[in-house]
Scaffold this motif. Structure first.
Motif, short mmCIF file in Angstrom:
data_model
loop_
_atom_site.label_atom_id
_atom_site.label_comp_id
_atom_site.label_asym_id
_atom_site.label_seq_id
_atom_site.Cartn_x
_atom_site.Cartn_y
_atom_site.Cartn_z
N ALA A 1 -13.11 -31.64 67.20
CA ALA A 1 -12.03 -32.33 66.55
C ALA A 1 -11.08 -32.73 67.79
O ALA A 1 -10.25 -33.75 67.94
CB ALA A 1 -11.17 -31.57 65.52
N GLN B 1 -9.20 -40.71 62.54
CA GLN B 1 -9.89 -40.36 61.39
C GLN B 1 -10.93 -39.19 61.46
O GLN B 1 -10.86 -38.33 60.69
CB GLN B 1 -10.26 -41.79 60.56
CG GLN B 1 -9.50 -42.74 60.13
CD GLN B 1 -8.30 -42.28 59.17
OE1 GLN B 1 -8.81 -41.09 58.24
NE2 GLN B 1 -7.43 -42.61 58.78
N ARG B 2 -11.63 -39.42 62.46
CA ARG B 2 -12.70 -38.38 62.75
C ARG B 2 -12.32 -37.18 63.06
O ARG B 2 -12.51 -35.96 62.38
CB ARG B 2 -13.81 -38.71 63.66
CG ARG B 2 -14.89 -38.13 64.12
CD ARG B 2 -15.66 -37.84 62.85
NE ARG B 2 -16.99 -37.29 63.08
CZ ARG B 2 -17.63 -36.42 62.51
NH1 ARG B 2 -17.23 -36.23 61.34
NH2 ARG B 2 -18.69 -35.76 62.70
N CYS C 1 -9.31 -35.90 62.06
CA CYS C 1 -8.78 -35.38 60.65
C CYS C 1 -9.83 -34.67 59.98
O CYS C 1 -9.67 -33.48 59.68
CB CYS C 1 -8.03 -36.24 60.09
SG CYS C 1 -6.51 -36.63 60.91
N GLN C 2 -11.07 -35.42 60.04
CA GLN C 2 -12.08 -34.86 59.05
C GLN C 2 -12.54 -33.45 59.77
O GLN C 2 -12.98 -32.67 58.83
CB GLN C 2 -13.32 -35.99 59.21
CG GLN C 2 -12.93 -37.36 58.33
CD GLN C 2 -13.94 -38.24 58.28
OE1 GLN C 2 -15.00 -37.94 59.09
NE2 GLN C 2 -13.71 -39.37 57.68
N LEU C 3 -12.79 -33.64 61.01
CA LEU C 3 -13.29 -32.38 61.68
C LEU C 3 -12.24 -31.19 61.54
O LEU C 3 -12.84 -29.99 61.55
CB LEU C 3 -13.72 -32.63 63.03
CG LEU C 3 -14.91 -33.42 63.45
CD1 LEU C 3 -14.99 -34.07 64.76
CD2 LEU C 3 -16.15 -32.61 62.97
N TYR C 4 -10.99 -31.34 61.82
CA TYR C 4 -10.06 -30.30 61.44
C TYR C 4 -10.02 -29.77 60.16
O TYR C 4 -9.80 -28.78 60.03
CB TYR C 4 -8.87 -30.91 61.71
CG TYR C 4 -8.04 -31.04 63.21
CD1 TYR C 4 -8.61 -29.92 64.26
CD2 TYR C 4 -7.49 -32.08 63.79
CE1 TYR C 4 -8.10 -29.95 65.67
CE2 TYR C 4 -7.40 -32.12 65.23
CZ TYR C 4 -7.50 -30.91 66.05
OH TYR C 4 -7.04 -31.17 67.23
N GLU C 5 -10.06 -30.58 59.21
CA GLU C 5 -10.38 -30.26 57.64
C GLU C 5 -11.85 -29.34 57.67
O GLU C 5 -11.49 -28.04 56.98
CB GLU C 5 -10.24 -31.30 56.95
CG GLU C 5 -10.11 -30.88 55.68
CD GLU C 5 -9.96 -31.93 54.54
OE1 GLU C 5 -9.54 -31.79 53.38
OE2 GLU C 5 -10.11 -33.09 55.02
N THR C 6 -12.79 -29.64 58.34
CA THR C 6 -14.04 -29.10 58.24
C THR C 6 -13.83 -27.76 58.83
O THR C 6 -14.29 -26.66 58.38
CB THR C 6 -15.04 -29.78 58.83
OG1 THR C 6 -15.34 -31.11 58.50
CG2 THR C 6 -16.38 -29.06 58.77
N GLU D 1 -12.61 -24.69 56.63
CA GLU D 1 -13.34 -24.68 55.16
C GLU D 1 -13.35 -23.07 54.99
O GLU D 1 -13.78 -22.53 53.95
CB GLU D 1 -14.72 -25.05 55.19
CG GLU D 1 -14.46 -26.95 55.10
CD GLU D 1 -15.74 -27.48 55.01
OE1 GLU D 1 -16.75 -26.67 55.24
OE2 GLU D 1 -15.73 -28.78 54.70
N MET E 1 -4.34 -30.71 62.21
CA MET E 1 -4.35 -31.99 61.91
C MET E 1 -2.86 -32.64 61.45
O MET E 1 -2.76 -33.82 61.60
CB MET E 1 -5.06 -31.79 60.44
CG MET E 1 -5.22 -33.07 59.55
SD MET E 1 -6.37 -32.66 58.13
CE MET E 1 -6.34 -34.09 57.18
N ASP F 1 0.53 -38.40 56.26
CA ASP F 1 -0.76 -37.71 56.38
C ASP F 1 -0.60 -36.46 56.71
O ASP F 1 -1.45 -35.62 56.74
CB ASP F 1 -1.41 -38.37 57.42
CG ASP F 1 -1.99 -39.90 57.02
OD1 ASP F 1 -1.89 -40.18 55.79
OD2 ASP F 1 -2.71 -40.39 58.10
#
Length: 418
Positions: free
Chosen positions: A215, A229-230, A232-237, A240, A250, A262
């Protein structure tokens, strides 16, 4: 092996929770000491060896291959039996001669760390390489430690990084953490292409730490094009498994990219996970949200007023058009006499003046600042209508009743045909 080292290794076997963290392994990578495989083995392996050791010891003369190597490991670290390093070395040497990969690996460890025999790093390294070439990630990691610590006479961080990276690509999570640190952030061993490839591979395996590091790469454009966008997706992953750090980063990234909305959700989630840094960040976000709402409300009010004014002007113009359509029909009901025509002509000339005034009034209403109050526009239009009617009444008072109808017809036709 020294008595202190032996104690450390035994503790590592008996208490897996004391296994070194990724940070400790990074420090070890820099050459503080060699990590022995006992710290890498799974709890199942340790438990199995400990339970089988007494029975294996009773029939030692009948053992061969991997069973002989297992007993050697038990004696090496005191698992289920008393520690006996010299006998452990002998059993491991025999098992290695019988092509036991477990025996080859631990025999290499004995030579490198002088356990039950004299130190011979060259020979030990050769044995570990033989295991590594067969895909043994533990052997690869230990080779990385050997090169980084200078056991072979000189520190070689490039070789160390290469072996650690190979172990990482074999799926070893701890090796992945160390390798990513070296490939992405250390100047001496940096290789962004290989680091990004490793991170992608690890993310597919569900490695949250790798997702966090990848990320950062997307957020900063390191080895990959910048991709908000990518990132943010990886930070969220990466969050988990309950670590709020990715969500916090993020939110920060959203603020850096002027995407205030956001930042709200990840910051709130990070706070729910107990992040005090997220709470501090929220104290910065909340006032910005409030201040952003005020101009939006003001702009909406102005927009509503503008729409009202436009609607009012449209109604007025439509009403005028309707009057224009009905007046000609009324004019055909009566044909004026010659005197009436003369009076209509005089009235028509005067009516053209009033028509110009009325047209100017309507144009003025349309061109006024539409952001003003609609009621003000209505008042102006009303005044214009009153003025026009007064002018007409003054004119019609000077004519006969018969010429009045013809004069009004001319007046309205003059207004709407201009």
């Amino acid at each position: 092996m020294s008595e202190q080292m032996t104690s450390i290794e035994r503790d590592a076997f008996s208490a897996q929770e004391n296994a070194p963290s990724a940070q400790t392994r990074a420090e070890n990578f820099n050459g503080e000491r060699l990590l022995l495989d006992c710290q890498e083995q799974t709890e199942e392996f340790v438990t199995s060896v400990s339970e089988r050791a007494p029975e294996l010891l009773q029939r030692v003369n009948d053992l061969s291959g991997d069973e002989l190597a297992e007993l050697g490991v038990a004696l090496l670290y005191g698992l289920g039996v008393d520690c006996d390093e010299k006998r452990a070395f002998e059993l491991l040497a025999t098992a290695a001669e019988q092509s036991s990969q477990l025996g080859v690996f631990y025999l290499g460890i004995c030579y490198v760390d002088a356990v039950g025999t004299a130190c011979d790093c060259q020979r030990g390294t050769a044995l570990l390489k033989a295991c590594a070439d067969k895909g043994n990630a533990q052997a690869m990691k230990n080779l990385a430690m050997i090169y980084a610590s200078g056991r072979l006479g000189v520190e070689d961080f490039q070789q160390a990084c290469e072996w650690m990276t190979r172990a990482a690509f074999e799926g070893d999570a701890e090796a992945t953490g160390v390798a990513l640190q070296q490939l992405l952030w250390e100047d001496v061993t940096r290789d962004l292409d290989k680091g990004v490839a490793l991170a992608h591979d690890a993310v597919k395996r569900g490695d949250c730490d790798a997702a966090f590091q990848l990320a950062i790469c997307y957020a900063q454009g390191l080895g990959v094009p910048k991709d908000y966008q990518r990132a943010c997706q990886l930070y969220e992953t990466s969050s988990e498994q309950g670590d709020p750090t990715g969500l916090l980063e993020m939110a920060k990234l959203a603020m850096e990219n002027e995407r205030l909305q956001d930042a709200v959700e990840p910051c709130q989630k990070a706070m729910q996970l107990g992040s005090t840094q997220a709470e501090e960040l929220w104290t910065q976000i909340q006032p910005l949200i409030e201040s952003a709402r005020e101009p939006q409300a003001s702009e909406q009010g102005e927009k509503d007023e503008e729409e009202d004014a436009q609607s009012y002007v449209g109604v007025e113009l439509q009403s005028a058009a309707n009057v224009e359509e009905t007046v000609p029909a009324q004019a055909t009901l009566e044909t004026p006499s010659a005197n009436q025509s003369h009076e209509q002509s005089d009235c028509g000339d005067d009516a053209q003046v009033h028509a110009a005034l009325a047209s100017t009034a309507v144009q003025t209403v349309a061109e006024e600042d539409l952001s003003g109050v609609a009621a003000s526009n209505e008042s102006d239009a009303s005044d214009s209508t009153t003025t026009t009617e007064a002018a007409c009444e003054s004119q019609t008072e000077e004519t006969s009743a018969a010429s009045t109808r013809g004069g009004l017809v001319g007046f309205f036709k003059s207004i709407f045909k201009r």
